[in-house]
Design a protein around this motif. Structure first.
Motif, PDB file in Angstrom:
ATOM      1  N   ARG A 292      14.346  45.912  13.456  1.00  0.00           N
ATOM      2  CA  ARG A 292      15.641  46.688  12.552  1.00  0.00           C
ATOM      3  C   ARG A 292      17.312  46.158  12.277  1.00  0.00           C
ATOM      4  NH1 ARG A 292      13.185  47.436   8.789  1.00  0.00           N
ATOM      5  NH2 ARG A 292      14.862  48.346   8.198  1.00  0.00           N
ATOM      6  N   HIS A 293      17.621  45.459  14.118  1.00  0.00           N
ATOM      7  CA  HIS A 293      18.654  45.359  13.984  1.00  0.00           C
ATOM      8  C   HIS A 293      18.766  44.769  14.890  1.00  0.00           C
ATOM      9  CE1 HIS A 293      19.493  48.635  17.718  1.00  0.00           C
ATOM     10  NE2 HIS A 293      18.607  48.800  17.263  1.00  0.00           N
ATOM     11  N   GLY A 294      19.910  43.579  14.874  1.00  0.00           N
ATOM     12  CA  GLY A 294      20.189  42.878  16.160  1.00  0.00           C
ATOM     13  C   GLY A 294      22.027  42.278  16.070  1.00  0.00           C
ATOM     14  N   LEU A 295      22.107  41.503  17.561  1.00  0.00           N
ATOM     15  CA  LEU A 295      23.505  41.262  17.925  1.00  0.00           C
ATOM     16  C   LEU A 295      23.203  39.400  18.311  1.00  0.00           C
ATOM     17  CD1 LEU A 295      25.619  41.222  20.100  1.00  0.00           C
ATOM     18  CD2 LEU A 295      26.503  41.984  18.334  1.00  0.00           C
ATOM     19  N   VAL A 296      23.621  38.711  17.814  1.00  0.00           N
ATOM     20  CA  VAL A 296      23.765  37.438  18.546  1.00  0.00           C
ATOM     21  C   VAL A 296      24.743  37.079  18.510  1.00  0.00           C
ATOM     22  CG1 VAL A 296      21.159  37.549  17.711  1.00  0.00           C
ATOM     23  CG2 VAL A 296      22.697  36.520  16.312  1.00  0.00           C
ATOM     24  N   MET A 297      24.549  36.485  19.712  1.00  0.00           N
ATOM     25  CA  MET A 297      26.274  35.275  19.983  1.00  0.00           C
ATOM     26  C   MET A 297      25.540  34.412  19.886  1.00  0.00           C
ATOM     27  SD  MET A 297      29.066  35.188  23.396  1.00  0.00           S
ATOM     28  CE  MET A 297      26.997  35.154  25.023  1.00  0.00           C
ATOM     29  N   VAL A 298      26.420  33.480  18.953  1.00  0.00           N
ATOM     30  CA  VAL A 298      26.530  32.340  18.704  1.00  0.00           C
ATOM     31  C   VAL A 298      27.560  31.228  18.716  1.00  0.00           C
ATOM     32  CG1 VAL A 298      24.068  32.160  17.298  1.00  0.00           C
ATOM     33  CG2 VAL A 298      26.830  32.384  16.326  1.00  0.00           C
ATOM     34  N   GLN A 299      27.630  29.489  18.107  1.00  0.00           N
ATOM     35  CA  GLN A 299      28.882  29.176  18.493  1.00  0.00           C
ATOM     36  C   GLN A 299      30.032  29.908  17.202  1.00  0.00           C
ATOM     37  OE1 GLN A 299      28.187  24.353  17.949  1.00  0.00           O
ATOM     38  NE2 GLN A 299      29.926  24.640  16.771  1.00  0.00           N
ATOM     39  N   LEU A 300      30.971  29.963  17.214  1.00  0.00           N
ATOM     40  CA  LEU A 300      31.557  30.734  15.957  1.00  0.00           C
ATOM     41  C   LEU A 300      32.248  30.529  14.836  1.00  0.00           C
ATOM     42  CD1 LEU A 300      33.944  33.209  15.670  1.00  0.00           C
ATOM     43  CD2 LEU A 300      35.615  31.472  16.367  1.00  0.00           C
ATOM     44  N   GLU A 301      31.390  29.531  14.972  1.00  0.00           N
ATOM     45  CA  GLU A 301      32.243  28.544  13.787  1.00  0.00           C
ATOM     46  C   GLU A 301      30.935  28.953  12.645  1.00  0.00           C
ATOM     47  OE1 GLU A 301      32.008  24.042  13.787  1.00  0.00           O
ATOM     48  OE2 GLU A 301      31.102  24.133  11.441  1.00  0.00           O
ATOM     49  N   VAL A 302      29.138  29.236  13.591  1.00  0.00           N
ATOM     50  CA  VAL A 302      28.232  29.266  13.035  1.00  0.00           C
ATOM     51  C   VAL A 302      27.804  31.094  12.533  1.00  0.00           C
ATOM     52  CG1 VAL A 302      25.415  30.076  13.077  1.00  0.00           C
ATOM     53  CG2 VAL A 302      27.233  27.495  14.185  1.00  0.00           C
TER      54      VAL A 302
ATOM     55  N   ALA B 190      25.638  41.279   7.968  1.00  0.00           N
ATOM     56  CA  ALA B 190      25.190  40.925   8.429  1.00  0.00           C
ATOM     57  C   ALA B 190      26.804  41.046   8.912  1.00  0.00           C
ATOM     58  CB  ALA B 190      25.168  39.464   8.478  1.00  0.00           C
ATOM     59  N   ARG B 191      27.629  40.970  10.945  1.00  0.00           N
ATOM     60  CA  ARG B 191      29.404  41.057  10.274  1.00  0.00           C
ATOM     61  C   ARG B 191      29.738  40.658  11.373  1.00  0.00           C
ATOM     62  NH1 ARG B 191      31.097  45.076  13.503  1.00  0.00           N
ATOM     63  NH2 ARG B 191      28.992  46.108  14.307  1.00  0.00           N
ATOM     64  N   LEU B 192      30.494  39.789  11.562  1.00  0.00           N
ATOM     65  CA  LEU B 192      31.528  39.041  12.866  1.00  0.00           C
ATOM     66  C   LEU B 192      31.701  40.169  13.244  1.00  0.00           C
ATOM     67  CD1 LEU B 192      32.203  37.020  14.081  1.00  0.00           C
ATOM     68  CD2 LEU B 192      34.314  36.537  12.950  1.00  0.00           C
ATOM     69  N   ALA B 193      30.865  40.307  15.058  1.00  0.00           N
ATOM     70  CA  ALA B 193      31.502  41.418  15.471  1.00  0.00           C
ATOM     71  C   ALA B 193      32.092  41.182  16.939  1.00  0.00           C
ATOM     72  CB  ALA B 193      30.037  42.431  16.005  1.00  0.00           C
ATOM     73  N   GLY B 194      32.879  40.068  16.447  1.00  0.00           N
ATOM     74  CA  GLY B 194      34.185  39.899  17.996  1.00  0.00           C
ATOM     75  C   GLY B 194      33.539  38.188  18.198  1.00  0.00           C
ATOM     76  N   LYS B 195      34.846  38.408  19.022  1.00  0.00           N
ATOM     77  CA  LYS B 195      34.923  36.765  19.585  1.00  0.00           C
ATOM     78  C   LYS B 195      34.270  36.446  21.071  1.00  0.00           C
ATOM     79  CE  LYS B 195      37.663  35.095  15.421  1.00  0.00           C
ATOM     80  NZ  LYS B 195      39.102  35.319  15.189  1.00  0.00           N
ATOM     81  N   VAL B 196      34.339  35.352  21.476  1.00  0.00           N
ATOM     82  CA  VAL B 196      33.985  35.540  23.234  1.00  0.00           C
ATOM     83  C   VAL B 196      34.278  33.783  23.478  1.00  0.00           C
ATOM     84  CG1 VAL B 196      31.929  35.076  25.055  1.00  0.00           C
ATOM     85  CG2 VAL B 196      31.296  36.744  22.645  1.00  0.00           C
ATOM     86  N   PRO B 197      35.301  34.063  24.220  1.00  0.00           N
ATOM     87  CA  PRO B 197      35.980  33.145  25.579  1.00  0.00           C
ATOM     88  C   PRO B 197      34.793  31.799  25.517  1.00  0.00           C
ATOM     89  CG  PRO B 197      36.277  34.534  26.452  1.00  0.00           C
ATOM     90  CD  PRO B 197      35.892  35.271  25.163  1.00  0.00           C
ATOM     91  N   PRO B 198      35.099  30.599  26.045  1.00  0.00           N
ATOM     92  CA  PRO B 198      34.666  29.651  26.495  1.00  0.00           C
ATOM     93  C   PRO B 198      33.981  30.092  27.648  1.00  0.00           C
ATOM     94  CG  PRO B 198      36.086  28.410  25.484  1.00  0.00           C
ATOM     95  CD  PRO B 198      36.806  29.823  25.115  1.00  0.00           C
ATOM     96  N   ASN B 199      35.291  30.258  28.548  1.00  0.00           N
ATOM     97  CA  ASN B 199      35.959  30.478  30.175  1.00  0.00           C
ATOM     98  C   ASN B 199      34.672  31.550  30.672  1.00  0.00           C
ATOM     99  OD1 ASN B 199      36.341  33.332  29.266  1.00  0.00           O
ATOM    100  ND2 ASN B 199      38.695  32.548  30.387  1.00  0.00           N
ATOM    101  N   VAL B 200      33.639  32.072  29.172  1.00  0.00           N
ATOM    102  CA  VAL B 200      32.232  33.187  30.214  1.00  0.00           C
ATOM    103  C   VAL B 200      31.314  33.576  30.679  1.00  0.00           C
ATOM    104  CG1 VAL B 200      34.188  35.561  29.020  1.00  0.00           C
ATOM    105  CG2 VAL B 200      31.429  34.107  27.965  1.00  0.00           C
TER     106      VAL B 200
ATOM    107  N   LEU C 276      30.394  36.632  17.801  1.00  0.00           N
ATOM    108  CA  LEU C 276      28.895  38.199  18.128  1.00  0.00           C
ATOM    109  C   LEU C 276      28.379  37.844  16.092  1.00  0.00           C
ATOM    110  CD1 LEU C 276      30.295  40.193  20.671  1.00  0.00           C
ATOM    111  CD2 LEU C 276      28.470  38.281  20.711  1.00  0.00           C
ATOM    112  N   VAL C 277      27.332  38.217  16.025  1.00  0.00           N
ATOM    113  CA  VAL C 277      26.815  38.676  14.424  1.00  0.00           C
ATOM    114  C   VAL C 277      25.973  39.733  15.023  1.00  0.00           C
ATOM    115  CG1 VAL C 277      25.381  37.376  12.822  1.00  0.00           C
ATOM    116  CG2 VAL C 277      27.221  36.325  14.010  1.00  0.00           C
ATOM    117  N   ALA C 278      26.504  40.428  14.425  1.00  0.00           N
ATOM    118  CA  ALA C 278      25.712  42.334  14.637  1.00  0.00           C
ATOM    119  C   ALA C 278      25.399  41.761  12.114  1.00  0.00           C
ATOM    120  CB  ALA C 278      26.549  43.379  14.586  1.00  0.00           C
TER     121      ALA C 278
END
Ligand code: SAM
Length: 287
Positions: free
Chosen positions: A146-156, A182-192, A203-205
């Motif tokens: 029904r829904h989801g949240l995935v982390m992928v490469q920002l460009e993707v 779908a919407r972009l739900a935020g950015k995540v830096p490489p150092n995590v 993040l794609v929601a």
């Protein structure tokens, strides 16, 4: 959320398992509990959700998901990681470890029959090299999502969530739009991550919805999308010439579907692609 894995725990766990992350499997492990909290919160899970997590790795995200959902199916292709996960859960989150089912398999080959209870939410830090095919495969295979949240490469992430008219709107954007908004739900830096990737992440929601048309098969619509974007700089009259048989046949088809033959694929909504497929007669659903 307690029991989450920080940098020291991730290194210790990897050393104990003899794991060194491989690029081939897109292995970048999250070693930042705040990022895990952020993903779990952004996923908007309820205590009834059954989560499908692709690529649990060392379990960073899995531990957070177990606390937030009724059940977690974790699909991991790498045998040592899959084997270690139940023990990690039992050690770190003993009260909820029995909510976990680990599936040692390739997510690209997963089918609905593999999961009981049926997954309602896809939440994952995806292996970046196969992120788009994994998302599209699972949405096709698992109508229970029904829904989801995935982390992928920002460009993707930007491509997946782009709308018509944007330069980066393309095959992944239209195909995802068939299943979900779908919407972009935020950015995540490489150092995590460990190891640190050389790209930013996003993040794609998404929330599933009914397909834009029910009188035409998905495969037929996707065939039009593939043809239109195979030559994205061409007008649809030219790009769909092979598909329709000739440029004049493509023009007739487009006009009948109510689409300007001089437009380019990047201007069309998923509904317009579906109208073209329906008009071509190829994909009509007969009842
Ligand atoms: N979720 C973990 C985290 O956030 O630390 C690990 C994420 S890592 C980016 C991707 C994970 O997906 C790895 O554990 C890798 O082994 C796994 N993986 C790669 N390809 C896969 C596939 N086709 N099916 C299932 N798992 C896969």
């Amino acid at each position: 959320m307690t029991g989450l894995l920080g940098p020291a725990e991730i290194r210790a766990l990897a050393a104990r398992l003899g794991v060194s992350p491989t690029k081939k499997l897109g292995q970048n492990f999250v070693h930042d509990p705040n990022t895990v909290r952020r993903i779990v919160t952004a996923a908007g899970l309820t205590s009834e959700d059954v989560v499908l997590e692709v690529g649990p790795g060392l379990g960073s995200l899995t531990l957070g998901l177990l606390e937030a959902a009724a059940h977690v199916h974790a699909v991991e292709i790498d045998a040592p990681l899959a084997a270690a996960l139940p023990e990690t859960a039992a050690e770190r989150v003993p009260g909820v470890a029995d909510r976990l089912t680990v599936h040692h398999q390739d997510a690209l080959k997963a089918t609905a029959a593999d999961f009981d209870p049926a997954p309602t939410a896809l939440v994952a830090n995806l292996p970046y090299n196969v992120a788009v095919p994994v998302v599209l495969h699972l949405l096709a295979e698992l109508p229970s999502l029904r829904h989801g949240l995935v982390m992928v490469q920002l460009e993707v992430a930007e491509r997946l969530t782009a709308g018509p008219g944007s330069k980066i709107y393309g095959i992944p954007s239209v195909k995802l739009a068939w299943y979900a908004s779908a919407r972009l739900a935020g950015k995540v830096p490489p150092n995590v991550f460990w190891p640190v990737p050389n790209v930013d992440s996003g993040l794609v929601a998404f929330t599933s919805r009914e397909p834009p048309r029910t009188d035409v098969r998905r495969e037929a619509v996707f065939a039009v999308v593939d043809a239109a974007f195979a030559q994205r700089r061409k007008t649809l009259r030219a790009a769909l010439a092979g598909y329709a048989g000739s440029p004049p046949a493509a023009e007739l088809l487009l006009r009948a579907a109510g689409v300007d033959p001089q437009a380019r694929g990047e201007a069309l909504t998923v509904k317009e692609f579906a109208a073209i497929a329906a008009q071509s007669g190829n994909g009509r659903v007969t009842r």
